[in-house]
Every structure is written in structure tokens, then in C-alpha cells.
Write a protein that holds these residues in place. Structure first.
Motif, PDB file in Angstrom:
ATOM      1  N   UNK A   1       0.835  -1.201   0.000  1.00 11.64           N
ATOM      2  CA  UNK A   1       0.000   0.000   0.000  1.00 11.64           C
ATOM      3  C   UNK A   1       0.872   1.254   0.000  1.00 11.64           C
ATOM      4  N   UNK A   2       1.890   1.258   0.845  1.00 10.30           N
ATOM      5  CA  UNK A   2       2.746   2.437   0.950  1.00 10.30           C
ATOM      6  C   UNK A   2       3.473   2.715  -0.362  1.00 10.30           C
ATOM      7  N   UNK A   3       3.812   1.645  -1.087  1.00 12.67           N
ATOM      8  CA  UNK A   3       4.513   1.833  -2.363  1.00 12.67           C
ATOM      9  C   UNK A   3       3.614   2.498  -3.403  1.00 12.67           C
ATOM     10  N   UNK A   4       2.298   2.354  -3.236  1.00  7.61           N
ATOM     11  CA  UNK A   4       1.349   2.930  -4.177  1.00  7.61           C
ATOM     12  C   UNK A   4       1.033   4.391  -3.866  1.00  7.61           C
ATOM     13  N   UNK A   5       1.280   4.793  -2.644  1.00  6.26           N
ATOM     14  CA  UNK A   5       0.959   6.152  -2.223  1.00  6.26           C
ATOM     15  C   UNK A   5       1.981   7.155  -2.737  1.00  6.26           C
ATOM     16  N   UNK A   6       1.547   8.343  -3.107  1.00  8.26           N
ATOM     17  CA  UNK A   6       2.490   9.385  -3.532  1.00  8.26           C
ATOM     18  C   UNK A   6       3.262   9.952  -2.346  1.00  8.26           C
ATOM     19  N   UNK A   7       4.368  10.593  -2.631  1.00  9.95           N
ATOM     20  CA  UNK A   7       5.166  11.239  -1.590  1.00  9.95           C
ATOM     21  C   UNK A   7       4.308  12.251  -0.835  1.00  9.95           C
ATOM     22  N   UNK A   8       4.533  12.327   0.473  1.00  8.25           N
ATOM     23  CA  UNK A   8       3.762  13.251   1.291  1.00  8.25           C
ATOM     24  C   UNK A   8       2.523  12.632   1.905  1.00  8.25           C
ATOM     25  N   UNK A   9       2.254  11.364   1.560  1.00  8.25           N
ATOM     26  CA  UNK A   9       1.109  10.662   2.140  1.00  8.25           C
ATOM     27  C   UNK A   9       1.438  10.219   3.565  1.00  8.25           C
ATOM     28  N   UNK A  10       0.395   9.848   4.304  1.00  5.57           N
ATOM     29  CA  UNK A  10       0.561   9.420   5.692  1.00  5.57           C
ATOM     30  C   UNK A  10      -0.066   8.048   5.921  1.00  5.57           C
TER      31      UNK A  10
END
Length: 282
Positions: free
Chosen positions: A181-190
Motif C-alpha cells: 500500500x505504501x509503495x502505491x501512495x504518492x510522496x507526502x502521504x501518511x
């Protein structure tokens, strides 16, 4: 009640109590059945403070969402969102930013059905969405969440897994699932999460009562699996932890607690047995 109950959404298992519906009962909701209420009543007899502990988890979710909304996050993906109750993510976020958006995901048909009814009743079904799905499949959940048109994958997203990861078994690749999931999130996500912990359990005065609750959940459709602080902390690898880091629920920005019941827990934060944290993706 039986699985043939005409008032139950399709696919609902009424042969065994379910965590989402039990949690709803703990919080005073009505999206539960007799089998869930019987479970809850027995749990309260075994561990009288369990409703307060449940409220502490809900309060943490609210504090976390408000923090994110104040820090520029206006879209959320809430995995294992459960049955709608006081302090839903889209409502909390909207109190800070009326333009906030949210996609809810749960594998319990009752939770999904009630979420959809809530969004339609509030007239916000277009701005928010709810999916019936299993968070164990990041690729599927991510695709379907984006297909709703609610989330913009090019802007930071608040990923929420509060009060759900301990329903994933110890033999499941939980850390790997989170990393996907984290790999799919853009930079700056939480990433906002909480988890029941085994740390210190044996030292608590009511340890036998807590173990009895665990055995009770083993007989439900949603057994609980405790993890250590080290295991939970590892879920945030690669993220920048937001102060105060990995702590017990009442220790996470206690100055923003609103519930009188949960404020009392600040005197003994380990009592709730829940760790929590918030991390930012660089």
C-alpha cells in the motif's frame, strides 16, 4: 436470528459474532444482531472497561484524522472502516476541510451497507465512496478505490488502518501488505494505524480477564492476534514518524482528547493495550 434474516444485508454471517458489529455495539450503535450483543454483554462481564477501551480507539482515529486534515491531507483511504458511528472519517475531516474526500473499505457486508446508506442519506455519496473488499489484496483495493474517482493518486493520501490489523493472522504477511500500500501512495502521504499489543499483558492486574476476551474472540468469525511494539513499529519502516512516535493510545496528542472517559485513561495509558502511530512517506 439466523442467516435467513430478511433484514440482514446479503452475505452476512449471523451464525457467529463479527468484530465490526461487536465494536458497533461497544460504541452504542444499532448495526448489530443478537449474536453480537450477546458476545458484547459477555465481554463486558469479563472486562468491564472494554467499552471505554473501544471508545479510546475511536477517539484516536478522530485525533489522527484532524491532525492530517490540518496538515493538508484532504483525501483518505480508510481500510477496515467498520460500521459507521460517531466520528466517521469523512465527518471529522470535513470539520477541518469541507472539501475532504474519503473511500471506505470493509469486508463485513453490514458495515458496507450501513456506510452506503449513511453517505446517501447525507447526500455526499458522490464525494465519498464505500467498497466491499479485503485489505489483504492491495492491488485490487487500490484499483477499485481509484475507479471511484474520489481519490487523486497524484496528491498525498491519508491511509488509515486503525483497529483492524490485529484481525490478520500471525501467519499472514501483514508487513508486506502494508508495504505494498505504501509503495502505491504518492510522496507526502501518511499512514495512521493502531494495534493491540502483547507487551506488558502478563504484568497487568486484569491479565486473566484480557486472556478470556481473547479466547472469546477466538470463537467468533474474527479472532484477534496481538503483536509486540517492535512488530508494530516495523510497519512504519521507511516512514517519518510524527511525534510522539509509537505510543499507547492515550499518549498520542492527549491535549486534543474530547471524551471524559478516555481522558481518565491518560493516568495509565498502557491499560488500553493499544499502540498507535502516524508516519509520513518522504
Amino acid at each position: 436470528m439466523t442467516t435467513q434474516d430478511p433484514e440482514a444485508p446479503e452475505g452476512v454471517d449471523l451464525e457467529r459474532p463479527n468484530a465490526a458489529r461487536i465494536y458497533d455495539w461497544f460504541l452504542g450503535g444499532t448495526a448489530n444482531w443478537a449474536i453480537d450483543r450477546q458476545f458484547g454483554e459477555q465481554a463486558v462481564k469479563t472486562f468491564p472497561m472494554i467499552k471505554t477501551v473501544a471508545r479510546a480507539g475511536r477517539d484516536f482515529l478522530g485525533r489522527g484524522v484532524r491532525y492530517l486534515a490540518r496538515n493538508g491531507i484532504d483525501q483518505f483511504l480508510d481500510l477496515g472502516s467498520g460500521v459507521p458511528t460517531v466520528g466517521n472519517v469523512h465527518e471529522v475531516a470535513a470539520s477541518v476541510n469541507p472539501d475532504a474526500r474519503c473511500v471506505y473499505v470493509d469486508n463485513e457486508p453490514v458495515a458496507v451497507a450501513h456506510s452506503q446508506i449513511l453517505l446517501e442519506r447525507e447526500g455526499v455519496a458522490g464525494r465519498h465512496a464505500v467498497l466491499h473488499g479485503d485489505l489483504r489484496d492491495p492491488a485490487d483495493i487500490w484499483k477499485r478505490a481509484l475507479d471511484t474517482g474520489v481519490l487523486d493518486p497524484n496528491r498525498p493520501i491519508g491511509l488509515i488502518m486503525v483497529g483492524v490489523l490485529y484481525f490478520l493472522g500471525r501467519d499472514e504477511p501483514v508487513a508486506g501488505t502494508i508495504r505494498k500500500y505504501l509503495s502505491l501512495l504518492p510522496s507526502g502521504s501518511y499512514f495512521l494505524s493502531s494495534h493491540l499489543t502483547s507487551d506488558g499483558l502478563e504484568d497487568m492486574a486484569d491479565s486473566e480477564s484480557r486472556e478470556s476476551i481473547m479466547k472469546q474472540y477466538d470463537r467468533s468469525s474474527t479472532p484477534i492476534h496481538l503483536r509486540t511494539r517492535a512488530e508494530f513499529t516495523a510497519f512504519f519502516d521507511g516512514l517519518e514518524l510524527v511525534e510522539p512516535g509509537i505510543v499507547f493510545l492515550p499518549e498520542w496528542h492527549p491535549e486534543e482528547m474530547e471524551s471524559k472517559a478516555t481522558k481518565k485513561l491518560a493516568n495509565d495509558p498502557a491499560f488500553v493495550g493499544h499502540l498507535c502511530g502516524l508516519g509520513r512517506k518522504p
